[in-house]
Scaffold this active site. Sequence first.
Site, PDB file in Angstrom:
ATOM      1  CB  CYS A   9      -0.879   0.025   1.240  1.00 45.83           C
ATOM      2  SG  CYS A   9      -1.851  -1.459   1.446  1.00 45.83           S
ATOM      3  CD  GLU A  67      10.348 -10.406  -9.881  1.00 40.28           C
ATOM      4  OE1 GLU A  67       9.702 -10.088  -8.878  1.00 40.28           O
ATOM      5  OE2 GLU A  67      11.563 -10.178  -9.974  1.00 40.28           O
ATOM      6  CE  LYS A  71      11.803  -1.843  -6.561  1.00 39.64           C
ATOM      7  NZ  LYS A  71      12.570  -2.849  -7.313  1.00 39.64           N
ATOM      8  CD1 TRP A  75      -0.354  -5.438  -3.813  1.00 38.95           C
ATOM      9  CD2 TRP A  75      -0.292  -6.477  -1.827  1.00 38.95           C
ATOM     10  NE1 TRP A  75       0.167  -6.694  -4.008  1.00 38.95           N
ATOM     11  CE2 TRP A  75       0.214  -7.361  -2.804  1.00 38.95           C
ATOM     12  CE3 TRP A  75      -0.355  -6.918  -0.506  1.00 38.95           C
ATOM     13  CZ2 TRP A  75       0.663  -8.627  -2.517  1.00 38.95           C
ATOM     14  CZ3 TRP A  75       0.086  -8.194  -0.211  1.00 38.95           C
ATOM     15  CH2 TRP A  75       0.595  -9.031  -1.213  1.00 38.95           C
ATOM     16  CD  GLU A 115      17.787 -11.882  -9.542  1.00 41.04           C
ATOM     17  OE1 GLU A 115      17.320 -12.504  -8.574  1.00 41.04           O
ATOM     18  OE2 GLU A 115      17.327 -10.802  -9.917  1.00 41.04           O
ATOM     19  CG  ASN A 170       0.643   2.204   3.657  1.00 43.37           C
ATOM     20  OD1 ASN A 170      -0.449   2.254   3.112  1.00 43.37           O
ATOM     21  ND2 ASN A 170       1.753   2.694   3.118  1.00 43.37           N
ATOM     22  N   GLY A 171      -0.130  -1.198   6.484  1.00 42.01           N
ATOM     23  CA  GLY A 171       0.248  -2.128   7.552  1.00 42.01           C
ATOM     24  C   GLY A 171      -0.894  -3.085   7.853  1.00 42.01           C
ATOM     25  CE  LYS A 173      14.237 -10.059 -11.343  1.00 40.23           C
ATOM     26  NZ  LYS A 173      14.923  -9.625 -10.168  1.00 40.23           N
ATOM     27  NE  ARG A 191       4.535   1.752  -1.431  1.00 43.06           N
ATOM     28  CZ  ARG A 191       5.359   1.916  -0.394  1.00 43.06           C
ATOM     29  NH1 ARG A 191       6.388   2.709  -0.519  1.00 43.06           N
ATOM     30  NH2 ARG A 191       5.151   1.282   0.726  1.00 43.06           N
ATOM     31  CG  HIS A 231      21.052 -36.925  -8.157  1.00 36.63           C
ATOM     32  ND1 HIS A 231      21.506 -38.173  -7.799  1.00 36.63           N
ATOM     33  CD2 HIS A 231      22.146 -36.203  -8.506  1.00 36.63           C
ATOM     34  CE1 HIS A 231      22.833 -38.199  -7.900  1.00 36.63           C
ATOM     35  NE2 HIS A 231      23.241 -37.013  -8.329  1.00 36.63           N
TER      36      HIS A 231
HETATM   37  O1  M6R Z   1      13.691  -4.227  -0.995  1.00 34.95           O
HETATM   38  P1  M6R Z   1      14.293  -5.592  -0.779  1.00 34.95           P
HETATM   39  O2  M6R Z   1      15.587  -5.763  -1.485  1.00 34.95           O
HETATM   40  O3  M6R Z   1      14.408  -5.954   0.664  1.00 34.95           O
HETATM   41  O4  M6R Z   1      13.269  -6.596  -1.439  1.00 34.95           O
HETATM   42  C1  M6R Z   1      13.482  -7.972  -1.413  1.00 34.95           C
HETATM   43  C2  M6R Z   1      12.563  -8.690  -2.364  1.00 34.95           C
HETATM   44  O5  M6R Z   1      11.221  -8.459  -2.024  1.00 34.95           O
HETATM   45  C3  M6R Z   1      12.791  -8.277  -3.818  1.00 34.95           C
HETATM   46  O6  M6R Z   1      14.114  -8.471  -4.208  1.00 34.95           O
HETATM   47  C4  M6R Z   1      11.864  -9.091  -4.763  1.00 34.95           C
HETATM   48  O7  M6R Z   1      12.250 -10.417  -4.766  1.00 34.95           O
HETATM   49  C5  M6R Z   1      11.880  -8.489  -6.180  1.00 34.95           C
HETATM   50  N1  M6R Z   1      10.553  -8.453  -6.704  1.00 34.95           N
HETATM   51  C6  M6R Z   1      12.699  -9.276  -7.128  1.00 34.95           C
HETATM   52  O8  M6R Z   1      12.710  -8.763  -8.414  1.00 34.95           O
END
Ligand code: M6R
Length: 602
Positions: free
Chosen positions: A2, A484, A597, A72, A477, A98-99, A481, A27, A500
Amino acid sequence: MCGIVGYIGSKSAENVLISGLRRLEYRGYDSCGIATIHDGKFAVSKTTKRIDDLESNLKEDVSTIGIGHTRWATHGAATIANAHPHVSNSEKFIVVHNGIIENYVALKELLKEKGFQFYSDTDTEVIPNLIEMNYDGDLLKAVKKTTDMLEGSFALGILDKDDSSTLVATRRNSPLIIGVGEGENFIASDFSAIVKYTNQIDILENDQFAVLKKDEVDFYDNDLKEYHLESQRVDISDEDIEKNGYSHYMLKEIHENTSTIKNTLDHYISGDQICFDLQLSEEELENIQQIHIVACGTATHAGLNGKNIIEKLARIPVNVVAASEFRYQNPILSPNDLVIFISQSGETADTIASIELVKERGVKFLSIVNVPNSTIDRMSENVLFTKAGPEIAVASTKAYVAQVCVLDLFAIFLADKLHRADRRFLQELLDELKNIHTKVEMVLEEDDQYLAYAKKIVGDKDIFYLGRGVDYYTAQEGSLKLKEISYIHSEAMQLGELKHGSIALMEKGIHTIVLCTEESLVGKVISNIKEIKARDAEVLLVSNLNITEEVYDDMIHLPAVNELLSPIVAVIPLQLIAYHVAVLKNLDVDKPRNLAKSVTVE
Ligand code: M6R
């Protein structure tokens, strides 16, 4: 997650709030709304569509005070009734939050017993009603009584319809800043929402209160004693968070990898020296028994790269753990351990909780953070900043590369301090690192190849990323990417583990991306590729090594770099392939579904 923006001044509050909410879109949100005060009443507008829809539903620009929110969904679906702001029963108070309020069920029962009624499924709706219940003519006192009753996390912006000259804000375990302007003041969960209007900010700590008027902001501690807070300047401009001609933030940020690397390295390298300003004595460094790296998502993958280079150069064992696990694991920590936290945003709830745990245990720690003044920055005595600048796209790209660079520097620094590696070799490695942005530039120039490969896999249901050693970390990684932002199922696997179990999945029509940057493992990797090919699956090989045997279907040639530094260049094609696949699928690249985000709630 949020987002909150609030305004009091002389401008059109509607315009300021809409522009702020647009800046918070990245976000992630599924509904949004604003409330302003006009003629002693709240004017509330909400939508389950985008900010554009909210804007087009607004009547006139009539108010100079208001609060806005991007939601959110956590408690209750993304509906108009559940969207913020939330108003009290008598419609005197209105709140954005927020929260998560963990005890909202009990509070709701208490309010119901007193005759209050509820229109939403949210935890938030108890807050304006508690304020109403606690109000005896002083809004600040009513807010304080209310927050004393709340358990969980909150950042709040609060208005009273009968007082259009006051906006009240407070927070606990959820970020909130105050923006200070000339004859106008702001609240925001994220600086980007107000950067267009001011560079001066005040940061609220947990259980502190701010009372904003047009011309002043007063701060109160948890006993409601007034205190002075010195404003800070933030060196980010509106331009830094523009797309600057790129079609998406993600593409812009991938191209900013080169400047990010340079800025991050320049910040710490002076001549031949790595200069870290850390409160860790030589003796403490020499005595480190084990390093724990704790982070979430992409930052964890950066941590795995850190493990590789720290263990190889400094010969200190490194344990990498997801913060969401670490905090509940009752981790074994000894007084001579060092914990490294990594976070782009500096606001990730699990990472923050893990820091609290480590602080309680009295173990040394340092944090690698991208956002100055973020919660993690403020919680940490030792901070190493990544100099990636604002990262807007939900998928982290340049921040990851910057994190890897800082960890590479830290490994060289540690190995040098502890005399665990040949000094000349460390110097050569540092020189190569200083130059690595030129190699990244070369990789970025080959984008046509990545687009061509994206076209090949865009219709796939599953993709496999494979590697041995450090290449497995880069594979993880790359896989994250892709999944997501393209919603294609992808998995990273250790090549050596294929037979295995997972080799059962290899068949005609399956695409695999195999990374190979470690010289000593080439023979093994080639054998594994042959095993994949023997099952009719296809292989894209990503490598900077001289692989003469044409065992692959496609190949991306990376420029030669020392294998300890190869993750920095090897990840770039994977970032661009994921980007192109998402664009080809016509998806919302910068704001993928269900994701936020910064993950500020558990
Ligand atoms: O802000 P942060 O680096 O702590 O965030 C960690 C993860 O939430 C963040 O890297 C997330 O995995 C991304 N969406 C990856 O692209």
